[in-house]
Design an enzyme around this catalytic site. Sequence first.
Site, PDB file in Angstrom:
ATOM      1  N   LYS A 105       0.848  -1.192   0.000  1.00  0.00           N
ATOM      2  CA  LYS A 105       0.000   0.000   0.000  1.00  0.00           C
ATOM      3  C   LYS A 105       0.888   1.248   0.000  1.00  0.00           C
ATOM      4  O   LYS A 105       2.050   1.203   0.396  1.00  0.00           O
ATOM      5  CB  LYS A 105      -0.919   0.018   1.224  1.00  0.00           C
ATOM      6  N   ASP A 106       0.320   2.359  -0.457  1.00  0.00           N
ATOM      7  CA  ASP A 106       1.055   3.616  -0.526  1.00  0.00           C
ATOM      8  C   ASP A 106       1.531   4.056   0.852  1.00  0.00           C
ATOM      9  O   ASP A 106       0.855   3.829   1.864  1.00  0.00           O
ATOM     10  CB  ASP A 106       0.169   4.714  -1.122  1.00  0.00           C
ATOM     11  N   LYS A 107       2.692   4.706   0.882  1.00  0.00           N
ATOM     12  CA  LYS A 107       3.194   5.252   2.142  1.00  0.00           C
ATOM     13  C   LYS A 107       2.470   6.543   2.497  1.00  0.00           C
ATOM     14  O   LYS A 107       1.933   6.675   3.601  1.00  0.00           O
ATOM     15  CB  LYS A 107       4.699   5.514   2.064  1.00  0.00           C
TER      16      LYS A 107
END
Length: 294
Positions: A105-107
């Site tokens: 998942k995106d940071k």
Amino acid sequence: MGSSDPEEEGAVSPGGKEFASMLRPDELPYVSASLGGVGGVVKRSCEDFVVTEVMSEFPPAPSTKGNVHYWLLVRRTNLTTFEVVARLAAALDADAAEIGRAGLKDKRAVATQWFSVPRFSRKLERMLEEDDVVERVQSSTPLELLELRRAATKLRLGQHSGNRFDVRLAGATWKPEVVSSIKDTIEAGGFPNYFGPQRFGSGVDLAVRGSRTYSEIREAYVRGDHKKAQHMKRTSRKVPLKCLANDAFSSMLFNVWLARRLSRRFLLLKREEDDLDLKDDDLKDIKDDDIKDA
């Protein structure tokens, strides 16, 4: 996801044909490119990008004699998936390799995601009880534990159904006629759902690194050094940077294929002669020779 800092990622210096065939995200074609856009900024803050992992099916509860894993649904802000794995491993006295996940998942986001950890701690040489897991996660990590359940199996890559996104576009110029034109064009021709820049780090550096790993593994097989090839494959799956690079390379292949299809003016919603329609159950029947022939 990958950092945009080349020094931090151990950037390579791409060149030759392996670089020429790759496209940066800002070089990709879009069906609505001629219509302009609405402007704005994505991810001005983490709260502007909310991603929630969707899990439609869960494994059965474990038997009394079987393996037991805890599945944890956690919410985090401004942390990579690998950082979450490290925090959970430290909090629960587990090895990072024992922590299961379905994807990345995106940071720069508020992300909700499932992870798994074995109930038996080899470091503590005892079983972890549910209350112990909850207390450890809540007291020693910045993670918000939303749900905990027992399962008979470890969470595997790709086991989730998908992801749901809530994205706020800040500072957009909202022109109804432009939005309507873009909507009509996409409905007629489809939307090229490319992998975005967060998958590739700085430019295409991670994808180049991944392509070199695949080339080295293939060369080892060609030489007949199967032991070395298998070792490199295992390493590429366990080392976080190598895993990111492999994901980046496979994502780049998809982006390049999709861009070429779009450049030939194929409608994305129409099935072409050489398209392959696959369901999940079909994937297990694909052999290496099928992929080579394709």
